[in-house]
Design an enzyme around this catalytic site. Structure first.
Site, PDB file in Angstrom:
ATOM      1  N   CYS A 274      75.331  45.807  34.033  1.00 18.67           N
ATOM      2  CA  CYS A 274      74.423  44.770  33.543  1.00 18.67           C
ATOM      3  C   CYS A 274      74.232  43.603  34.502  1.00 18.67           C
ATOM      4  O   CYS A 274      74.789  43.563  35.590  1.00 18.67           O
ATOM      5  CB  CYS A 274      74.911  44.291  32.177  1.00 18.67           C
ATOM      6  SG  CYS A 274      74.764  45.558  30.904  1.00 18.67           S
ATOM      7  N   ASP A 275      73.439  42.661  34.029  1.00 19.29           N
ATOM      8  CA  ASP A 275      73.012  41.498  34.811  1.00 19.29           C
ATOM      9  C   ASP A 275      74.196  40.774  35.443  1.00 19.29           C
ATOM     10  O   ASP A 275      75.207  40.559  34.790  1.00 19.29           O
ATOM     11  CB  ASP A 275      72.297  40.486  33.910  1.00 19.29           C
ATOM     12  CG  ASP A 275      71.079  41.071  33.228  1.00 19.29           C
ATOM     13  OD1 ASP A 275      71.099  42.272  32.940  1.00 19.29           O
ATOM     14  OD2 ASP A 275      70.127  40.328  32.982  1.00 19.29           O
TER      15      ASP A 275
ATOM     16  N   SER B  86      64.529  35.933  31.512  1.00 21.72           N
ATOM     17  CA  SER B  86      65.058  37.279  31.355  1.00 21.72           C
ATOM     18  C   SER B  86      64.055  38.295  31.872  1.00 21.72           C
ATOM     19  O   SER B  86      62.843  38.058  31.874  1.00 21.72           O
ATOM     20  CB  SER B  86      65.341  37.549  29.873  1.00 21.72           C
ATOM     21  OG  SER B  86      65.521  38.924  29.636  1.00 21.72           O
TER      22      SER B  86
ATOM     23  N   GLU C   3      69.026  31.975  31.988  1.00 24.70           N
ATOM     24  CA  GLU C   3      67.883  32.779  31.576  1.00 24.70           C
ATOM     25  C   GLU C   3      67.349  32.185  30.286  1.00 24.70           C
ATOM     26  O   GLU C   3      68.115  31.789  29.412  1.00 24.70           O
ATOM     27  CB  GLU C   3      68.302  34.230  31.315  1.00 24.70           C
ATOM     28  CG  GLU C   3      68.303  35.102  32.535  1.00 24.70           C
ATOM     29  CD  GLU C   3      68.521  36.562  32.183  1.00 24.70           C
ATOM     30  OE1 GLU C   3      68.707  36.877  30.994  1.00 24.70           O
ATOM     31  OE2 GLU C   3      68.531  37.378  33.107  1.00 24.70           O
TER      32      GLU C   3
ATOM     33  N   CYS D 255      70.242  47.372  28.302  1.00 24.57           N
ATOM     34  CA  CYS D 255      69.089  47.292  27.390  1.00 24.57           C
ATOM     35  C   CYS D 255      67.879  48.055  27.933  1.00 24.57           C
ATOM     36  O   CYS D 255      67.579  48.009  29.118  1.00 24.57           O
ATOM     37  CB  CYS D 255      68.746  45.844  27.108  1.00 24.57           C
ATOM     38  SG  CYS D 255      70.061  44.975  26.230  1.00 24.57           S
TER      39      CYS D 255
END
Length: 553
Positions: A119-120, A468, A442, A191
């Site tokens: 993930c991020d 985002s 974000e 996601c």
């Protein structure tokens, strides 16, 4: 081998004694040491299954004659951290992750690394460390989440945020919102849209740092486990051939990454992260090169949030290899770049699947003739700002409107929830940059509220913070220099006219030069928001978004 310094010779008897304490055999001690850097935790849906991924990697390492050692790093779930002070720590965690990978790899003299993120911030943080440590390294992520379903609708996390806006406008009741939130994220994995996490996992392929399939094979697919096992086997070959990250992450590789990024219509945050990775790799990239790349590259995909399709659809249409094959046909890639397969991009693509046109369009019939990302310049952003052109309504590509200024995300969110703005406004959120935030939050909540209210084609949103990857609309972020560093954003006032021209790459504050100078002379010196702790240190060290928000050298 690097690991000889902890296991060879009489003077290393104490070290070997500690290794025996781990339950290792003499044979395992004598083999190459492979660090398996796993960001598994129980708070990030994209990471909850990474134990299984790491186990498959270790099995592959053992098959090929290596001894794996699994260690962990931290991670932040951006969705859970969104719209509260926790988000200040998200981007800031990237530097901690890079540092922690460097520390454990160097302290234990690992011979090679396999990175296991999803993930991020975790993906780019690990790739930054790979460039810094520069020992043979491959990244394999946990894979994307499947899209949710509600009737005939396809959903993802962005749908839930947008639904909140619909509730605020009175167009949806809370029962429907609850029905959406229960099904929007149906599996583990990053996601489901082309948000930042999946953008970076796809770009790890384009950079040459992951095996084909890494960006799109779903988290729950058996192919993901097989990919992880093959990654463990391949790291041993990379070690044998001494192929290192800095020989892979060259200027050619970054050109390929930006080309694939713009063809996909990836997250604006990818610019921030690719610049930071390039910095660690010793590769200089000017933001003007990103525009050059985008102008040459047609947009071949339109995935959520820009469209209705998701990463699983991209995977079924051939994934990143199919995208890269199409771009190669258009002569847009640097095909001689080396990858972790041990072969060049051109050699990897010899057996690449061909897209059907359902999700990945051909160069002759793209979604748009130019790429999905644009860097804007002008007096408001002399060092650049980023917008996801592919997610902007056509009527907002060129816009001139009055500024409505907010000093924080919370202030803007409150006004949006109350409907305290009007069509045509340019909403300005400042003091949310890397230094000023601190942490460059974000801001999916305000953009999703606007989308849910049906206003994403009627107002623009500007910030020195970031958005985002799930954001839609004329959302322009990463304005550099930020307000806290004396950028012009600091002196924008309510009612000032701001001109946005995305096709022309312009972001201009239309206020006379002498008035701007007067405001700057009268403006108060910026004061840090945080008195102590990591965020205070971060705010003192971090540079602008235009340089990737890396720490000062």
């Amino acid at each position: 081998m690097r690991s000889d310094v902890v296991k060879q010779g009489p003077e290393r008897a104490p070290h070997r004694s500690l290794l025996y304490a781990l339950g290792l055999t003499r044979h395992e001690i004598e083999q190459p040491y492979i660090g398996v850097i796993n960001s598994y935790n129980e708070i990030i849906p994209g990471h909850i299954h990474l134990r299984q991924v790491a186990d498959a990697v270790k099995a592959g390492v053992r098959m090929a004659g290596g001894t794996p050692f699994e260690v962990n790093t931290i991670g932040v779930c951006d969705g859970i951290a969104m719209n509260h002070p926790g988000m200040k720590f998200s981007l800031a965690s990237r530097e901690l992750i890079a540092d922690s990978v460097e520390v454990v790899a160097q302290a234990h003299a690992f011979d090679a690394l396999v990175l296991v993120p999803s993930c991020d911030k975790i993906v780019p943080g690990m790739l930054m460390a790979a460039a810094r440590v520069n020992i043979p390294t491959i990244m394999v992520s946990g894979g994307p989440m499947l899209a949710g379903r509600l009737g005939d609708r396809s959903l993802d996390l962005g749908t839930v945020f947008q639904a909140v806006g619909a509730v605020a406008k009175g167009e949806m009741d809370t029962d429907e919102l609850e029905a959406i939130e229960r099904v929007a994220c149906p599996t583990c994995g990053s996601c489901a849209g082309m948000f930042t996490a999946n953008t970076m996992c796809c770009l790890s392929e384009a950079l040459g740092m992951s095996l084909p399939g890494n960006g799109t094979v779903p988290a729950i697919a058996s192919r993901r486990k097989a990919l992880a096992t093959e990654t463990g086997r391949q790291i041993m070959q990379l070690l044998k051939d001494d192929v290192r990250p800095r020989s892979i992450m060259t200027s050619q590789a970054f050109w390929n990454a930006f080309t694939v990024d713009t063809a996909l219509g990836g997250s604006t945050n990818s610019v921030l992260h690719l610049l930071a990775i390039a910095h660690e790799a010793g590769v200089e990239i000017a933001l003007t090169e990103v525009n050059e790349c985008s102008q040459r590259t047609p947009q071949l995909c339109k995935l959520s949030p820009a469209g209705e399709q998701h990463i699983e659809d991209l995977d079924m249409d051939g994934g990143i290899p199919a995208v890269m094959a199409e771009l190669t046909d258009l002569d847009l890639l640097r095909s001689e770049a080396v990858t972790v397969t041990g072969e060049t991009v051109a050699e990897n693509l010899r057996q690449a699947p061909r897209a059907s046109g359902k999700t990945i369009r051909s160069g002759s019939s793209p979604y748009a003739p130019t790429g999905g990302l644009v860097i804007l310049f002008g007096n408001l952003a002399p060092e650049g700002a980023v917008v996801k052109r592919s997610a902007v309504a056509p009527e907002m590509l060129e816009h001139r409107g009055p500024a409505r200024v907010f000093e924080s995300e919370e202030e803007a969110t409150e006004a949006i929830m109350k409907g305290d703005f009007k069509a045509g406004d340019v909403l300005v959120i400042r003091n949310e940059g890397p230094k000023g935030g601190p942490g460059m939050r974000e801001m999916l909540t305000p953009t999703s509220l606007l989308t849910g209210m049906g206003m994403d084609g009627k107002v623009a949103l500007l910030t020195d913070g970031r958005f985002s990857g799930a954001t839609r609309g004329a959302a322009i972020g990463h304005i550099s220099p930020e307000a806290a560093q004396g950028g012009l954003l600091a002196v924008v006032r309510d009612g000032d006219t701001i001109h946005i021209d995305i096709p022309a790459g312009l972001l201009v504050l239309e206020v006379p030069v002498d008035e701007i100078a007067r405001r700057q002379a009268e403006s108060a010196e910026w004061e840090p928001k945080v008195a102590s702790g990591y965020l205070r240190r971060y705010s003192e060290l971090v540079t602008s978004a235009g340089t990737g928000a890396v720490f000062r050298d």
